[in-house]
Write a protein that holds these residues in place. Structure first.
Motif, PDB file in Angstrom:
ATOM      1  N   PHE A 177     -27.419   9.770  -5.815  1.00  0.00           N
ATOM      2  CA  PHE A 177     -26.870   9.428  -4.206  1.00  0.00           C
ATOM      3  C   PHE A 177     -25.397   8.978  -4.522  1.00  0.00           C
ATOM      4  O   PHE A 177     -24.754   8.890  -5.670  1.00  0.00           O
ATOM      5  CB  PHE A 177     -27.661   8.201  -4.211  1.00  0.00           C
ATOM      6  N   GLY A 178     -24.174   9.633  -3.424  1.00  0.00           N
ATOM      7  CA  GLY A 178     -23.045   9.545  -3.579  1.00  0.00           C
ATOM      8  C   GLY A 178     -22.782   8.097  -3.249  1.00  0.00           C
ATOM      9  O   GLY A 178     -22.940   6.488  -3.013  1.00  0.00           O
ATOM     10  N   GLY A 179     -21.624   7.243  -2.954  1.00  0.00           N
ATOM     11  CA  GLY A 179     -20.912   6.543  -2.966  1.00  0.00           C
ATOM     12  C   GLY A 179     -20.634   5.674  -4.202  1.00  0.00           C
ATOM     13  O   GLY A 179     -19.913   3.771  -3.791  1.00  0.00           O
ATOM     14  N   GLN A 180     -20.527   6.089  -5.490  1.00  0.00           N
ATOM     15  CA  GLN A 180     -19.551   5.214  -6.803  1.00  0.00           C
ATOM     16  C   GLN A 180     -18.635   5.913  -6.994  1.00  0.00           C
ATOM     17  O   GLN A 180     -18.674   7.273  -6.988  1.00  0.00           O
ATOM     18  CB  GLN A 180     -21.201   5.639  -7.315  1.00  0.00           C
ATOM     19  N   ALA A 181     -18.420   4.673  -7.834  1.00  0.00           N
ATOM     20  CA  ALA A 181     -17.309   5.628  -8.797  1.00  0.00           C
ATOM     21  C   ALA A 181     -16.910   4.884 -10.458  1.00  0.00           C
ATOM     22  O   ALA A 181     -18.334   3.461 -10.462  1.00  0.00           O
ATOM     23  CB  ALA A 181     -16.134   5.112  -8.044  1.00  0.00           C
ATOM     24  N   ASP A 182     -16.714   4.818 -11.959  1.00  0.00           N
ATOM     25  CA  ASP A 182     -16.777   4.486 -12.767  1.00  0.00           C
ATOM     26  C   ASP A 182     -16.267   3.164 -12.720  1.00  0.00           C
ATOM     27  O   ASP A 182     -14.936   2.596 -12.324  1.00  0.00           O
ATOM     28  CB  ASP A 182     -16.269   4.955 -14.132  1.00  0.00           C
ATOM     29  N   ASN A 183     -16.794   1.925 -13.105  1.00  0.00           N
ATOM     30  CA  ASN A 183     -16.655   0.414 -12.272  1.00  0.00           C
ATOM     31  C   ASN A 183     -15.633  -0.054 -13.799  1.00  0.00           C
ATOM     32  O   ASN A 183     -15.318  -0.856 -12.939  1.00  0.00           O
ATOM     33  CB  ASN A 183     -17.804  -0.690 -13.047  1.00  0.00           C
ATOM     34  N   ILE A 184     -14.923   0.904 -14.190  1.00  0.00           N
ATOM     35  CA  ILE A 184     -13.638   0.994 -15.049  1.00  0.00           C
ATOM     36  C   ILE A 184     -12.370   0.750 -14.429  1.00  0.00           C
ATOM     37  O   ILE A 184     -11.333   0.250 -14.201  1.00  0.00           O
ATOM     38  CB  ILE A 184     -13.306   1.699 -16.294  1.00  0.00           C
ATOM     39  N   LEU A 185     -12.452   1.790 -12.611  1.00  0.00           N
ATOM     40  CA  LEU A 185     -11.599   1.367 -12.027  1.00  0.00           C
ATOM     41  C   LEU A 185     -11.497   0.572 -10.796  1.00  0.00           C
ATOM     42  O   LEU A 185     -10.461   0.568 -10.350  1.00  0.00           O
ATOM     43  CB  LEU A 185     -12.329   2.985 -10.684  1.00  0.00           C
ATOM     44  N   TYR A 186     -12.559  -0.173 -11.353  1.00  0.00           N
ATOM     45  CA  TYR A 186     -12.106  -1.525 -10.153  1.00  0.00           C
ATOM     46  C   TYR A 186     -10.948  -1.614 -10.837  1.00  0.00           C
ATOM     47  O   TYR A 186     -10.251  -3.007 -10.101  1.00  0.00           O
ATOM     48  CB  TYR A 186     -13.806  -2.361  -9.837  1.00  0.00           C
ATOM     49  N   ALA A 187     -10.722  -1.921 -11.910  1.00  0.00           N
ATOM     50  CA  ALA A 187      -9.217  -2.922 -12.652  1.00  0.00           C
ATOM     51  C   ALA A 187      -8.209  -1.741 -12.083  1.00  0.00           C
ATOM     52  O   ALA A 187      -6.959  -2.249 -12.457  1.00  0.00           O
ATOM     53  CB  ALA A 187      -9.700  -2.492 -14.545  1.00  0.00           C
ATOM     54  N   ALA A 188      -8.203  -0.625 -11.479  1.00  0.00           N
ATOM     55  CA  ALA A 188      -7.098  -0.145 -10.666  1.00  0.00           C
ATOM     56  C   ALA A 188      -6.242  -1.658  -9.995  1.00  0.00           C
ATOM     57  O   ALA A 188      -6.593  -2.381  -8.887  1.00  0.00           O
ATOM     58  CB  ALA A 188      -7.601   1.188 -10.364  1.00  0.00           C
ATOM     59  N   THR A 189      -5.067  -0.841  -9.867  1.00  0.00           N
ATOM     60  CA  THR A 189      -3.694  -1.685  -9.264  1.00  0.00           C
ATOM     61  C   THR A 189      -4.143  -1.080  -7.767  1.00  0.00           C
ATOM     62  O   THR A 189      -4.887  -0.283  -6.938  1.00  0.00           O
ATOM     63  CB  THR A 189      -2.345  -1.256  -9.311  1.00  0.00           C
ATOM     64  N   ALA A 190      -3.621  -1.459  -6.397  1.00  0.00           N
ATOM     65  CA  ALA A 190      -3.649  -1.388  -4.924  1.00  0.00           C
ATOM     66  C   ALA A 190      -3.338  -0.298  -4.994  1.00  0.00           C
ATOM     67  O   ALA A 190      -3.997   0.452  -3.596  1.00  0.00           O
ATOM     68  CB  ALA A 190      -3.432  -2.053  -4.108  1.00  0.00           C
ATOM     69  N   ALA A 191      -2.358   0.798  -5.360  1.00  0.00           N
ATOM     70  CA  ALA A 191      -2.149   1.437  -5.358  1.00  0.00           C
ATOM     71  C   ALA A 191      -3.056   2.752  -5.904  1.00  0.00           C
ATOM     72  O   ALA A 191      -3.176   4.330  -5.240  1.00  0.00           O
ATOM     73  CB  ALA A 191      -0.666   1.741  -5.723  1.00  0.00           C
ATOM     74  N   GLN A 192      -3.799   1.991  -7.557  1.00  0.00           N
ATOM     75  CA  GLN A 192      -4.506   3.767  -7.834  1.00  0.00           C
ATOM     76  C   GLN A 192      -5.880   3.276  -7.244  1.00  0.00           C
ATOM     77  O   GLN A 192      -6.357   4.547  -6.761  1.00  0.00           O
ATOM     78  CB  GLN A 192      -4.572   2.583  -9.755  1.00  0.00           C
ATOM     79  N   GLN A 193      -5.865   2.034  -6.983  1.00  0.00           N
ATOM     80  CA  GLN A 193      -7.536   2.123  -6.155  1.00  0.00           C
ATOM     81  C   GLN A 193      -7.286   3.072  -4.609  1.00  0.00           C
ATOM     82  O   GLN A 193      -8.287   3.888  -4.138  1.00  0.00           O
ATOM     83  CB  GLN A 193      -7.945   0.923  -5.143  1.00  0.00           C
ATOM     84  N   GLU A 194      -6.504   3.030  -3.618  1.00  0.00           N
ATOM     85  CA  GLU A 194      -5.940   3.990  -3.258  1.00  0.00           C
ATOM     86  C   GLU A 194      -6.258   5.927  -3.699  1.00  0.00           C
ATOM     87  O   GLU A 194      -6.466   6.615  -2.850  1.00  0.00           O
ATOM     88  CB  GLU A 194      -4.786   4.045  -2.376  1.00  0.00           C
ATOM     89  N   GLU A 195      -5.979   5.550  -4.669  1.00  0.00           N
ATOM     90  CA  GLU A 195      -5.202   7.470  -5.209  1.00  0.00           C
ATOM     91  C   GLU A 195      -6.372   7.726  -5.493  1.00  0.00           C
ATOM     92  O   GLU A 195      -7.206   8.621  -5.819  1.00  0.00           O
ATOM     93  CB  GLU A 195      -3.849   7.522  -6.124  1.00  0.00           C
ATOM     94  N   TYR A 196      -7.044   6.916  -6.689  1.00  0.00           N
ATOM     95  CA  TYR A 196      -8.589   7.132  -7.372  1.00  0.00           C
ATOM     96  C   TYR A 196      -9.770   6.553  -7.004  1.00  0.00           C
ATOM     97  O   TYR A 196     -10.560   7.362  -6.504  1.00  0.00           O
ATOM     98  CB  TYR A 196      -8.491   7.255  -8.744  1.00  0.00           C
TER      99      TYR A 196
END
Length: 382
Positions: free
Chosen positions: A92-111
């Motif tokens: 199923f879609g809609g997933q991302a590696d949980n490590i990405l939730y440590a990203a900055t606001a700008a990184q979250q928008e990009e990744y």
């Protein structure tokens, strides 16, 4: 106390997942097996994910603010058991590696957000030729150069590594290790690794002085191993649930075939040898099911689930191999052909005892917990 009864919501979601697998995925098995493909065509995968979303399945573990379902781990386990009943490699879609939730606001928008939306595909690059379970032995380095970093080294057995357009790279820095978000466009290359089972499509990644801007550091400099800990091991209870689903389907096939296939004038299921294989598989499957659900339950109640998840992965990955082997044996020559999913599972499940921590690492975790003075009281570590 653990309540073994499913809630109405859990039962409903399980049944909807079962209906999706039965209606959308099982009919694809014959063509998938005969065609010898190792993945669905990208267009077909997108179409199925859109259908799954219409069923209500999108971002099973993704937090609600990011558009996900944020389901309890136990509910997710029930859904993964159903999804594993087919050999068609679909998630199923809609997933991302949980490590990405440590990203900055700008990184979250990009990744992060594009990954959740299915617009980008990342991979987690930690393992190296000389650093598997011993992550502290990594040799890939990142050295500062002005405001940038220069990454040099090699990663291997990286799932989705040949398809990803960016990598989360753990590299040695001074101090410690650091996580970086590295776009493929920055210059790293990849090469697929042919394997016995092709579901996970691992690859080797090459970083030859790849320049990474300073704003691509994920988290804090020197905190890479702490961040990696958020990712490594988190999927162990999910893998266990997946094993249970495969074993359920294989046992069901074995029982059905044993009642239909006749030899010497009677069904082969009348033979004690076949009966014992079926009985052993049922017993081991039931034990694995409860270990997998127990690990998920520990996650939901906020307990330290590393111990129960290690037990579940250790047992379930071995269990599914034995159940698949017996099911293939019961089917005889037919089980060895690509007419049925058994030979595909036979190859694929062997990898489950290696990735996300080998059998030996799970045993190390379990024995270390006990030898350091933890005792089991009422089924819990204390």
């Amino acid at each position: 106390m653990m309540d073994f009864a499913l809630t109405d919501e859990q039962r409903d979601l399980r049944d909807v997942a079962r209906a999706f697998v039965t209606k959308e995925l099982l009919p694809l098995e014959d063509g998938f097996l005969r065609g010898g493909a190792d993945r669905l065509p990208r267009e077909r995968e997108h179409e199925l994910r859109a259908k799954a979303r219409s069923f209500g399945f999108w971002g099973l573990s993704t937090p609600e603010p990011y558009g996900g379902m944020d389901l309890p781990a136990l509910t997710q386990a029930l859904i993964h058991i159903e999804l594993a009943r087919t050999c068609v490699p679909f998630r199923f879609g809609g997933q991302a590696d949980n490590i990405l939730y440590a990203a900055t606001a700008a990184q979250q928008e990009e990744y992060l957000k594009p990954t959740i939306a299915g617009e980008r595909l990342g991979c987690f690059a930690l393992t190296e030729p000389d650093a598997g379970s011993d992550v502290a032995a990594i040799r890939t380095t990142a050295r500062p150069d002005g405001t940038d970093w220069v990454v040099r080294g090699q990663k291997t057995f990286i799932s989705n590594g040949d398809d990803a357009d960016y990598a989360i790279v753990i590299a040695a820095t001074d101090p410690g290790a650091t996580a970086f978000l590295v776009d493929r466009a920055a210059g790293w290359t990849s090469s697929p690794i042919p394997t016995m089972g092709s579901w996970h499509r691992p690859a080797t990644l090459f970083f030859d002085d790849v320049r990474v801007p300073g704003d691509k550091v994920l988290g804090e400099v020197g905190a890479g191993f702490d961040l990696a800990g958020r990712w490594v091991g988190k999927g162990r209870h999910v893998i266990s649930a997946h094993c249970v689903g495969i074993a359920e389907r294989c046992l069901s096939m074995a029982v059905g075939y044993a009642g239909l296939r006749r030899a010497f004038g009677r069904p082969i299921g009348d033979n004690q040898a076949i009966q014992w294989m079926i009985a052993d598989s049922e017993t081991e499957l039931e034990a694995g099911r409860w270990l997998a659900l127990r690990a998920a339950w520990d996650v939901d109640r906020g307990a330290d689930a590393r111990h129960s998840a290690a037990m579940a992965k250790l047992y379930c990955t071995g269990m599914v191999g034995r159940v698949v082997d017996r099911a293939l044996q019961i089917h005889g020559g037919m089980g060895y052909t690509r007419e049925l999913p058994l030979e595909s599972w036979y190859r694929a499940v062997r990898a489950m005892r290696i990735y996300e921590g080998t059998d030996e690492i799970q045993r190390l975790i379990l024995s270390r917990d006990l030898l350091r003075g933890h005792t089991r009281i009422g089924g819990h570590l204390a």
